[in-house]
Motif scaffolding. Structure first.
Motif, PDB file in Angstrom:
ATOM      1  N   ASP A  54      65.237 113.338 -13.968  1.00 39.50           N
ATOM      2  CA  ASP A  54      66.527 114.206 -14.137  1.00 39.50           C
ATOM      3  C   ASP A  54      67.223 114.117 -12.781  1.00 39.50           C
ATOM      4  N   GLU A  55      66.835 113.650 -11.680  1.00 41.62           N
ATOM      5  CA  GLU A  55      67.437 113.465 -10.398  1.00 41.62           C
ATOM      6  C   GLU A  55      68.809 112.623 -10.931  1.00 41.62           C
ATOM      7  N   PRO A  56      69.759 113.172 -10.311  1.00 44.76           N
ATOM      8  CA  PRO A  56      70.922 112.604 -10.895  1.00 44.76           C
ATOM      9  C   PRO A  56      71.525 111.245  -9.785  1.00 44.76           C
ATOM     10  N   PHE A  57      70.706 110.267  -9.882  1.00 42.33           N
ATOM     11  CA  PHE A  57      71.169 109.026  -8.955  1.00 42.33           C
ATOM     12  C   PHE A  57      71.932 107.975  -9.769  1.00 42.33           C
ATOM     13  N   MET A  58      73.479 108.152  -9.750  1.00 44.17           N
ATOM     14  CA  MET A  58      74.407 107.571 -10.455  1.00 44.17           C
ATOM     15  C   MET A  58      74.780 106.335  -9.652  1.00 44.17           C
ATOM     16  N   VAL A  59      74.673 104.918 -10.274  1.00 43.69           N
ATOM     17  CA  VAL A  59      75.107 103.897  -9.657  1.00 43.69           C
ATOM     18  C   VAL A  59      76.184 103.041 -10.709  1.00 43.69           C
ATOM     19  N   ASN A  60      76.884 102.136  -9.825  1.00 41.02           N
ATOM     20  CA  ASN A  60      77.804 101.402 -10.597  1.00 41.02           C
ATOM     21  C   ASN A  60      77.428 100.081 -10.234  1.00 41.02           C
ATOM     22  N   ALA A  61      76.935  99.399 -11.447  1.00 39.29           N
ATOM     23  CA  ALA A  61      76.334  97.866 -11.272  1.00 39.29           C
ATOM     24  C   ALA A  61      76.168  97.583 -12.788  1.00 39.29           C
ATOM     25  N   ASP A  62      75.801  96.414 -13.270  1.00 39.21           N
ATOM     26  CA  ASP A  62      75.522  95.863 -14.494  1.00 39.21           C
ATOM     27  C   ASP A  62      74.261  96.138 -15.051  1.00 39.21           C
ATOM     28  N   ARG A  63      74.351  96.886 -15.915  1.00 38.95           N
ATOM     29  CA  ARG A  63      73.071  97.887 -16.239  1.00 38.95           C
ATOM     30  C   ARG A  63      71.977  96.743 -16.658  1.00 38.95           C
ATOM     31  N   ASP A  64      72.612  95.621 -17.680  1.00 35.90           N
ATOM     32  CA  ASP A  64      71.315  94.749 -17.960  1.00 35.90           C
ATOM     33  C   ASP A  64      70.895  93.669 -17.196  1.00 35.90           C
ATOM     34  N   LYS A  65      71.682  93.429 -16.121  1.00 35.33           N
ATOM     35  CA  LYS A  65      71.272  92.664 -15.033  1.00 35.33           C
ATOM     36  C   LYS A  65      70.340  93.365 -14.145  1.00 35.33           C
ATOM     37  N   ILE A  66      70.545  94.496 -13.790  1.00 33.50           N
ATOM     38  CA  ILE A  66      69.726  95.469 -12.896  1.00 33.50           C
ATOM     39  C   ILE A  66      68.398  95.782 -13.786  1.00 33.50           C
ATOM     40  N   VAL A 155      61.905  91.976   1.144  1.00 38.98           N
ATOM     41  CA  VAL A 155      60.643  92.200   0.845  1.00 38.98           C
ATOM     42  C   VAL A 155      59.881  92.415   2.290  1.00 38.98           C
ATOM     43  N   ARG A 156      58.784  93.141   2.019  1.00 40.08           N
ATOM     44  CA  ARG A 156      57.817  93.522   3.213  1.00 40.08           C
ATOM     45  C   ARG A 156      56.473  93.563   2.728  1.00 40.08           C
ATOM     46  N   SER A 157      55.320  93.069   3.189  1.00 40.15           N
ATOM     47  CA  SER A 157      54.248  92.903   2.572  1.00 40.15           C
ATOM     48  C   SER A 157      53.238  92.811   3.645  1.00 40.15           C
ATOM     49  N   THR A 158      51.918  93.324   3.183  1.00 35.99           N
ATOM     50  CA  THR A 158      50.803  93.211   4.124  1.00 35.99           C
ATOM     51  C   THR A 158      49.759  92.518   3.303  1.00 35.99           C
ATOM     52  N   VAL A 159      49.080  91.476   3.803  1.00 39.31           N
ATOM     53  CA  VAL A 159      47.785  90.645   2.949  1.00 39.31           C
ATOM     54  C   VAL A 159      46.910  91.839   2.755  1.00 39.31           C
ATOM     55  N   GLY A 160      46.477  91.957   1.456  1.00 42.17           N
ATOM     56  CA  GLY A 160      45.401  92.825   1.059  1.00 42.17           C
ATOM     57  C   GLY A 160      45.839  94.286   1.023  1.00 42.17           C
ATOM     58  N   VAL A 161      47.179  94.707   1.221  1.00 41.66           N
ATOM     59  CA  VAL A 161      47.410  95.913   1.034  1.00 41.66           C
ATOM     60  C   VAL A 161      48.503  96.181   0.148  1.00 41.66           C
ATOM     61  N   GLY A 162      49.563  95.116   0.029  1.00 38.05           N
ATOM     62  CA  GLY A 162      50.665  95.164  -1.184  1.00 38.05           C
ATOM     63  C   GLY A 162      51.880  94.676  -0.666  1.00 38.05           C
ATOM     64  N   THR A 163      52.508  94.728  -1.454  1.00 38.23           N
ATOM     65  CA  THR A 163      54.113  94.407  -1.316  1.00 38.23           C
ATOM     66  C   THR A 163      54.955  95.470  -1.945  1.00 38.23           C
ATOM     67  N   THR A 164      56.194  95.480  -1.028  1.00 37.10           N
ATOM     68  CA  THR A 164      57.346  96.051  -1.447  1.00 37.10           C
ATOM     69  C   THR A 164      58.808  95.310  -1.374  1.00 37.10           C
ATOM     70  N   PHE A 165      59.300  95.435  -2.728  1.00 39.86           N
ATOM     71  CA  PHE A 165      60.689  94.811  -2.781  1.00 39.86           C
ATOM     72  C   PHE A 165      61.705  95.841  -2.804  1.00 39.86           C
ATOM     73  N   ALA A 166      62.848  95.837  -1.879  1.00 39.84           N
ATOM     74  CA  ALA A 166      63.800  97.006  -1.705  1.00 39.84           C
ATOM     75  C   ALA A 166      64.901  96.176  -2.125  1.00 39.84           C
ATOM     76  N   PHE A 167      65.849  97.035  -2.687  1.00 38.79           N
ATOM     77  CA  PHE A 167      67.333  96.154  -2.912  1.00 38.79           C
ATOM     78  C   PHE A 167      68.253  97.603  -3.022  1.00 38.79           C
ATOM     79  N   THR A 168      69.615  97.375  -2.949  1.00 42.34           N
ATOM     80  CA  THR A 168      70.620  98.506  -2.738  1.00 42.34           C
ATOM     81  C   THR A 168      71.365  98.459  -4.135  1.00 42.34           C
ATOM     82  N   LEU A 169      71.855  99.426  -4.514  1.00 40.84           N
ATOM     83  CA  LEU A 169      73.168  99.306  -5.431  1.00 40.84           C
ATOM     84  C   LEU A 169      74.064 100.300  -5.048  1.00 40.84           C
ATOM     85  N   GLN A 170      75.202 100.169  -5.510  1.00 43.08           N
ATOM     86  CA  GLN A 170      76.440 100.870  -4.987  1.00 43.08           C
ATOM     87  C   GLN A 170      76.303 102.364  -5.956  1.00 43.08           C
ATOM     88  N   LYS A 171      76.409 103.286  -5.063  1.00 40.36           N
ATOM     89  CA  LYS A 171      76.362 104.515  -5.574  1.00 40.36           C
ATOM     90  C   LYS A 171      77.508 104.950  -6.288  1.00 40.36           C
TER      91      LYS A 171
END
Length: 175
Positions: A54-66, A155-171
């Motif tokens: 329920d946190e109000p994170f409102m973005v302006n983007a193409d919903r289907d593509k995101i 992307v940031r990653s450490t072998v044997g630990v895992g990976t994080t993909f991070a992207f921004t969206l316009q608020k």
């Protein structure tokens, strides 16, 4: 494969329009999780959303593509995750953007591969390509969708630990 190649060429050439709408990214994450729950179970991976829905994170983007971006990133986390592992999605409130992170605790990716990760058909482990499947275009499509929104992905990653993909969206600041 042909559908993916067609989509990527349309994204590259600007032929594929971005249909901006205002929506709650939390609602979209919830929908994507519901869609992927069965597949997560098959891979014995737990999906975790780090926020309250329920946190109000409102973005302006193409919903289907995101939605497609989230599905591709989560699907990858299943392919390279570990049995009994976790894939989580986190949201961070930046000034005029929302940062979306998809993190797994899987096998990770060697640092020297990271710059090439978003290239078409790039694979870090050719011997596993057949077992894992896919067109090899998922991350390239993700990158093009995010860039078509004039946003960034990394992307940031450490072998044997895992990976994080991070992207921004316009608020979206409208109430």
């Amino acid at each position: 494969l042909i559908k993916d190649l067609d989509e990527i060429s349309k994204l590259e050439s600007g032929e594929m329009p971005i249909n901006y709408t205002r929506f709650k990214i939390t609602d979209l994450v919830k929908e994507v999780f519901e869609t992927m729950e069965l597949k997560a179970g098959q891979h014995q991976i737990k999906l975790v959303f780090k926020q309250k829905y329920d946190e109000p994170f409102m973005v302006n983007a193409d919903r289907d593509k995101i939605s497609q971006v989230l599905i591709n990133l989560i699907d990858n986390s299943f392919k390279y995750g570990k049995e009994g592992g976790t894939t989580s999605v986190s949201l961070f409130n930046l000034n005029d953007q929302v940062l979306v992170e998809v993190t797994d605790d899987g096998i990770g990716i060697a640092e020297h591969y990271l710059p090439r990760l978003f290239e078409r058909f790039f694979r870090t482990d050719h011997s596993r390509s057949r077992q894992i499947g896919g067109s090899g275009l998922g991350l390239a499509i993700v990158k093009h969708i995010i860039e078509a929104h004039q946003q960034t992905i990394n992307v940031r990653s450490t072998v044997g630990v895992g990976t994080t993909f991070a992207f921004t969206l316009q608020k979206s600041n409208e109430r």
